[in-house]
Design a protein around this motif. Structure first.
Motif, PDB file in Angstrom:
ATOM      1  N   LYS A 105       0.746  -1.299  -0.101  1.00  0.00           N
ATOM      2  CA  LYS A 105      -0.083  -0.024  -0.096  1.00  0.00           C
ATOM      3  C   LYS A 105       0.910   1.388   0.190  1.00  0.00           C
ATOM      4  O   LYS A 105       0.436   2.210  -0.722  1.00  0.00           O
ATOM      5  CB  LYS A 105      -0.919  -0.249   1.291  1.00  0.00           C
ATOM      6  CG  LYS A 105      -2.087  -1.232   1.141  1.00  0.00           C
ATOM      7  CD  LYS A 105      -3.137  -0.668   2.225  1.00  0.00           C
ATOM      8  CE  LYS A 105      -4.348  -1.472   1.808  1.00  0.00           C
ATOM      9  NZ  LYS A 105      -4.643  -2.598   2.892  1.00  0.00           N
ATOM     10  N   GLU A 109       0.756   4.066  -2.951  1.00  0.00           N
ATOM     11  CA  GLU A 109       0.613   5.407  -2.535  1.00  0.00           C
ATOM     12  C   GLU A 109       1.764   6.392  -3.105  1.00  0.00           C
ATOM     13  O   GLU A 109       1.436   7.308  -3.824  1.00  0.00           O
ATOM     14  CB  GLU A 109       0.424   5.615  -1.127  1.00  0.00           C
ATOM     15  CG  GLU A 109       0.098   6.967  -0.748  1.00  0.00           C
ATOM     16  CD  GLU A 109       0.405   7.399   0.653  1.00  0.00           C
ATOM     17  OE1 GLU A 109       1.024   7.996   1.178  1.00  0.00           O
ATOM     18  OE2 GLU A 109      -0.378   6.662   1.747  1.00  0.00           O
ATOM     19  N   GLU A 219     -12.610   2.804 -13.823  1.00  0.00           N
ATOM     20  CA  GLU A 219     -12.557   2.138 -12.442  1.00  0.00           C
ATOM     21  C   GLU A 219     -13.373   0.695 -12.311  1.00  0.00           C
ATOM     22  O   GLU A 219     -12.556  -0.126 -12.057  1.00  0.00           O
ATOM     23  CB  GLU A 219     -13.016   2.965 -11.305  1.00  0.00           C
ATOM     24  CG  GLU A 219     -12.050   4.026 -10.972  1.00  0.00           C
ATOM     25  CD  GLU A 219     -12.347   5.265 -11.710  1.00  0.00           C
ATOM     26  OE1 GLU A 219     -12.093   6.456 -11.189  1.00  0.00           O
ATOM     27  OE2 GLU A 219     -13.113   5.242 -12.612  1.00  0.00           O
ATOM     28  N   ARG A 223     -11.671  -2.933 -11.828  1.00  0.00           N
ATOM     29  CA  ARG A 223     -11.921  -3.927 -10.992  1.00  0.00           C
ATOM     30  C   ARG A 223     -12.391  -5.232 -11.554  1.00  0.00           C
ATOM     31  O   ARG A 223     -12.315  -6.331 -11.184  1.00  0.00           O
ATOM     32  CB  ARG A 223     -13.031  -3.441 -10.098  1.00  0.00           C
ATOM     33  CG  ARG A 223     -12.834  -2.349  -9.257  1.00  0.00           C
ATOM     34  CD  ARG A 223     -13.745  -2.218  -7.947  1.00  0.00           C
ATOM     35  NE  ARG A 223     -13.370  -1.229  -7.086  1.00  0.00           N
ATOM     36  CZ  ARG A 223     -13.512   0.233  -7.381  1.00  0.00           C
ATOM     37  NH1 ARG A 223     -14.510   0.466  -8.147  1.00  0.00           N
ATOM     38  NH2 ARG A 223     -13.182   1.023  -6.345  1.00  0.00           N
ATOM     39  N   ASP A 229      -2.722  -6.758  -6.207  1.00  0.00           N
ATOM     40  CA  ASP A 229      -1.904  -5.384  -5.823  1.00  0.00           C
ATOM     41  C   ASP A 229      -1.857  -4.772  -7.326  1.00  0.00           C
ATOM     42  O   ASP A 229      -1.915  -3.239  -7.412  1.00  0.00           O
ATOM     43  CB  ASP A 229      -0.740  -5.638  -5.484  1.00  0.00           C
ATOM     44  CG  ASP A 229      -0.554  -6.107  -4.182  1.00  0.00           C
ATOM     45  OD1 ASP A 229      -1.243  -5.875  -3.223  1.00  0.00           O
ATOM     46  OD2 ASP A 229       0.309  -7.134  -3.986  1.00  0.00           O
ATOM     47  N   GLU A 231      -4.377  -4.761  -9.386  1.00  0.00           N
ATOM     48  CA  GLU A 231      -5.422  -3.657  -9.547  1.00  0.00           C
ATOM     49  C   GLU A 231      -5.442  -2.511  -8.696  1.00  0.00           C
ATOM     50  O   GLU A 231      -6.060  -1.486  -9.055  1.00  0.00           O
ATOM     51  CB  GLU A 231      -6.601  -4.798  -9.355  1.00  0.00           C
ATOM     52  CG  GLU A 231      -8.086  -4.022  -8.827  1.00  0.00           C
ATOM     53  CD  GLU A 231      -9.091  -5.073  -8.098  1.00  0.00           C
ATOM     54  OE1 GLU A 231     -10.160  -4.380  -7.725  1.00  0.00           O
ATOM     55  OE2 GLU A 231      -8.757  -6.328  -7.848  1.00  0.00           O
ATOM     56  N   LYS A 232      -5.053  -2.551  -7.335  1.00  0.00           N
ATOM     57  CA  LYS A 232      -5.086  -1.679  -6.615  1.00  0.00           C
ATOM     58  C   LYS A 232      -4.297  -0.431  -7.014  1.00  0.00           C
ATOM     59  O   LYS A 232      -4.283   0.693  -6.829  1.00  0.00           O
ATOM     60  CB  LYS A 232      -4.314  -1.943  -5.240  1.00  0.00           C
ATOM     61  CG  LYS A 232      -5.494  -2.875  -4.330  1.00  0.00           C
ATOM     62  CD  LYS A 232      -5.090  -3.223  -2.988  1.00  0.00           C
ATOM     63  CE  LYS A 232      -5.891  -4.262  -2.235  1.00  0.00           C
ATOM     64  NZ  LYS A 232      -5.197  -5.486  -2.339  1.00  0.00           N
ATOM     65  N   ALA A 236      -5.149   3.440  -8.164  1.00  0.00           N
ATOM     66  CA  ALA A 236      -4.574   4.618  -7.460  1.00  0.00           C
ATOM     67  C   ALA A 236      -3.964   5.470  -8.573  1.00  0.00           C
ATOM     68  O   ALA A 236      -4.462   6.661  -8.222  1.00  0.00           O
ATOM     69  CB  ALA A 236      -3.387   4.221  -6.474  1.00  0.00           C
ATOM     70  N   ARG A 251      -7.582   8.299   1.343  1.00  0.00           N
ATOM     71  CA  ARG A 251      -6.626   7.641   2.122  1.00  0.00           C
ATOM     72  C   ARG A 251      -6.471   7.904   3.536  1.00  0.00           C
ATOM     73  O   ARG A 251      -6.577   7.342   4.413  1.00  0.00           O
ATOM     74  CB  ARG A 251      -5.141   7.790   1.552  1.00  0.00           C
ATOM     75  CG  ARG A 251      -4.883   7.306   0.117  1.00  0.00           C
ATOM     76  CD  ARG A 251      -4.433   5.640   0.016  1.00  0.00           C
ATOM     77  NE  ARG A 251      -3.401   5.713   0.616  1.00  0.00           N
ATOM     78  CZ  ARG A 251      -2.881   4.282   1.286  1.00  0.00           C
ATOM     79  NH1 ARG A 251      -3.941   3.521   0.956  1.00  0.00           N
ATOM     80  NH2 ARG A 251      -1.956   4.164   1.934  1.00  0.00           N
ATOM     81  N   ASP A 633     -16.139  -0.321  -2.332  1.00  0.00           N
ATOM     82  CA  ASP A 633     -15.163  -1.191  -2.770  1.00  0.00           C
ATOM     83  C   ASP A 633     -15.403  -2.552  -2.321  1.00  0.00           C
ATOM     84  O   ASP A 633     -14.878  -3.423  -1.781  1.00  0.00           O
ATOM     85  CB  ASP A 633     -13.862  -1.032  -2.108  1.00  0.00           C
ATOM     86  CG  ASP A 633     -12.954  -0.032  -2.900  1.00  0.00           C
ATOM     87  OD1 ASP A 633     -13.120  -0.071  -4.087  1.00  0.00           O
ATOM     88  OD2 ASP A 633     -12.478   0.647  -2.418  1.00  0.00           O
TER      89      ASP A 633
END
Length: 660
Positions: A105, A109, A219, A223, A229, A231-232, A236, A251, A633
């Protein structure tokens, strides 16, 4: 325009500051208050100079001394403020990949949100501080498409020109659609190339175009098509392209909401954005979560740690309730898009092909005859038929057995399942009429039900409800609404109950006039109250026209109309107007929000859950599922699964349709 919250300290003197810090840490115990006051009121550049002055004056390392004197989260925060931004980022990434396991994460970020220049500085700082190559370390610690995208971002070569070629925008949108939704399997390389390289300005237009040609936001496709990760990370990147401030606001909110606080995330963002865009983040936060960042930090942290965070935050936006240009622009774009997107509304329940009403009637009779009831069989039949087909089954049942199917179901089923199944057997208009009747009957009125139904139904639906109500209860809906509510709220409901909303396209001149009427709080003509002005426009104009009115409203006031309603009205009147605005903006999202609220937290509001699942199942439940996923989500299917049980759950899941 500078949008940070921390500014250069006027009359700054590095040696003086170094001395003050030395004295604050001298002797037994340290003066934490003095340390935090001084450090949070200097800019990063100034803090770096203080470090140098400290070393010249005392031959000691200020950061090492601070680490020795302070503890816990407060220490992490203060020490983090002392490092130049690139070195702070380097340290965060080093910690994220050192040791066992990786903090994905944190990697996501930082690498998704930094500009080219910030990435170049980070790579250099990492090399300088650890004598290691950042790219090699990241590659050694990650894998697959996730790794590839991180490497692309680490190059810091995103295009930066604002000149956008429309042809390329269309081409990119088409390529993304073909790489995902239209392909068996997914072409991840296409996503990596386009999302990793194109300028933000260009990508914003690509996302708009994507929405137009596919009917869904990028988005949702990410999904559906990507996972884990990777996808995440891609989500982001999309969020940061749309609005970096909104990404960080989200966040921060997630770091504090619920039980426990993710302090690492909180510290990292508050420190890293304090001299970049903290004001923008605060403003988006205030709009999105209806409370100020300042207040949330205040409720969620304590002691010196809290004081230092609040100084970095800078100010409390609830105090003034003010609204800044950036958030207004985000809201404006949203209305603009809501006007052009042609979304195809889809239910989750379709008529069954090989329909045999008498056969179904026999299955139902068998399920209820004798001892015990076969709930499974009843659910199986009734959730898989359209409403029109269920009406035929009612007739066939009577013709075959001389019995009333509704009465039989009522006596055989109970609790929430009974309410759901009986709801499915009524026509949509009868069901709405029934729910409205329950909301006004007896002691107390359930205003939220009145609002939910009256604010979201179209003219045809309202006309049918009026007729069904009269037939079932031998009273006029309007009379029942009138005798059960009062004041402006009553007037809103009476106006909506006419089902007389204009159905034409927008009229620009009129929209400008309407927006002026809504915006003009201190109009001389005091005979018309604010509520009356809102009622005369929100309850009568067509949806396409209102979208334009709300856009004009933002231009005039820098506020989104919903923000203005919340600020200037209260209670049921406020809730009714907000429901109309949200319904105009995006009706499936309005229902998704209600469904989420009916299940989150302790206990489940089964009445709302049942009512929405039944009444939207043939209209737009498929779209509601998509919005639910975008907003929370989580898949609606999963949440129902977790939150309900037994046959009631089985029936709800059958209506919900697939997993998202």
């Amino acid at each position: 325009v500078y949008r940070g919250s921390v500014k250069d300290f006027p009359g700054f003197d590095a040696s003086q500051d170094a001395e003050a810090l030395y004295n604050a840490m001298k002797g037994f115990g340290s003066d934490k208050e003095a340390i935090l006051d001084l450090i949070t009121s200097r800019s990063n550049k100034q803090r770096v100079e203080v470090c140098q002055a400290y070393k010249s004056l005392y031959g000691k390392d200020l950061i090492a001394d601070l680490k020795y004197e302070l503890t816990g989260k407060f220490e992490r925060l203060i020490v983090s403020l002392m490092r130049p931004p690139a070195y702070s980022d380097a340290k965060e990434i080093k910690d994220a990949i050192a040791g066992i396991g990786t903090d994905e994460k944190c990697l996501i970020e930082i690498l998704a949100s930094r500009t080219n220049q910030e990435i170049h500085d980070l790579v250099a700082a990492y090399k300088d501080a650890y004598e290691r190559d950042l790219e090699a370390d990241v590659v050694g610690d990650t894998s697959g498409h996730f790794k590839k995208m991180l490497v692309v971002l680490l190059q810091g070569t995103r295009e930066e020109d604002d000149v956008v070629s429309e042809d390329l925008v269309e081409q990119d949108a088409k390529d993304l659609l073909e790489a995902g939704e239209l392909k068996w399997g997914t072409d991840e390389a296409q996503f990596i190339y386009i999302l990793g390289r194109r300028s933000k300005q260009h990508l914003r237009l690509v996302f708009d175009e994507y929405l137009k040609i596919s009917g869904k936001p990028i988005e949702r496709s990410i999904r559906a098509e990507l996972s884990g990760d990777f996808e995440k990370l891609m989500l982001a990147v999309v969020k940061c392209v749309r609005s970096t401030a909104e990404y960080f606001a989200e966040r921060l909110y997630k770091a504090m909401k619920g039980l426990g606080t993710r302090d690492n995330t909180l510290i990292r963002i508050m420190v890293s954005r304090s001299e970049i865009d903290m004001l923008d983040i605060r403003e988006v936060f205030r709009t999105k979560y209806e409370k100020s960042l300042y207040n949330m930090i205040k409720e969620d942290t304590s002691g010196e740690y809290k004081k230092a965070l609040l100084k970095l935050c800078g100010g409390d936006d609830d105090a003034a309730g003010e609204f800044f240009p950036e958030a207004a622009q985000v809201a404006y774009r949203m209305w603009e898009l809501s006007a052009v997107v042609k979304v195809e509304l889809r239910g989750t329940v379709q008529p069954t092909g090989s329909f045999n009403d008498d056969g179904d009637a026999q299955v139902l009779r068998k399920a209820m005859k004798g001892l015990g009831t076969d709930e499974g069989a009843i659910i199986e039949v009734l959730t898989q038929r359209s409403n029109a087909q269920r009406q035929q089954i009612l007739k066939a049942y009577k013709a075959h057995y001389g019995r009333d199917l509704m009465a039989d179901l009522k006596s055989e089923l109970s609790g929430s399942l009974a309410k759901l199944i009986l709801g499915l057997m009524l026509t949509p208009a009868q069901y709405d009429a029934n729910q409205l009747r329950k909301a006004v009957e007896g002691a107390g009125t359930d205003e939220s039900v009145l609002i939910e139904i009256m604010a979201t139904r179209n003219n045809q639906e309202i006309a049918a409800i009026n007729e069904a109500y009269q037939e079932a209860y031998h009273k006029r809906l309007e009379d029942d609404l009138s005798s059960d509510t009062s004041g402006h709220f009553k007037r809103i409901l009476v106006s909506l109950a006419l089902g007389n909303r204009d159905e034409g396209p927008e009229n620009l001149t009129q929209a400008h006039e309407d927006a002026k009427k809504l915006a003009d709080v201190s109009s001389n003509d005091s005979s018309d109250s604010l509520e009356t002005r809102f009622l005369s426009i929100l309850c009568t104009r067509s949806y396409p026209h209102l979208r334009r009115v709300f856009q004009e409203f933002i231009k005039m006031t820098n506020h989104d109309v919903e923000h203005a309603i919340r600020k200037r009205m209260s209670g049921d009147v406020r809730d009714a107007f907000v429901a109309i605005v949200r319904s105009v903006k995006n009706k499936p999202a309005f229902f998704a929000d209600k469904l989420y609220k009916s299940m989150k937290g302790a206990g489940t509001d089964e009445r709302t859950l049942t009512r929405i699942m039944v009444s939207r199942s043939e209209i737009d439940l498929f779209n509601i599922r998509g919005e639910f996923m975008d907003l929370f989500d989580k898949s609606l299917h999963r949440m129902i699964e977790k939150d309900t049980s037994g046959d009631y759950r089985k029936a709800l899941l059958a209506l919900c349709g697939g997993e998202d």
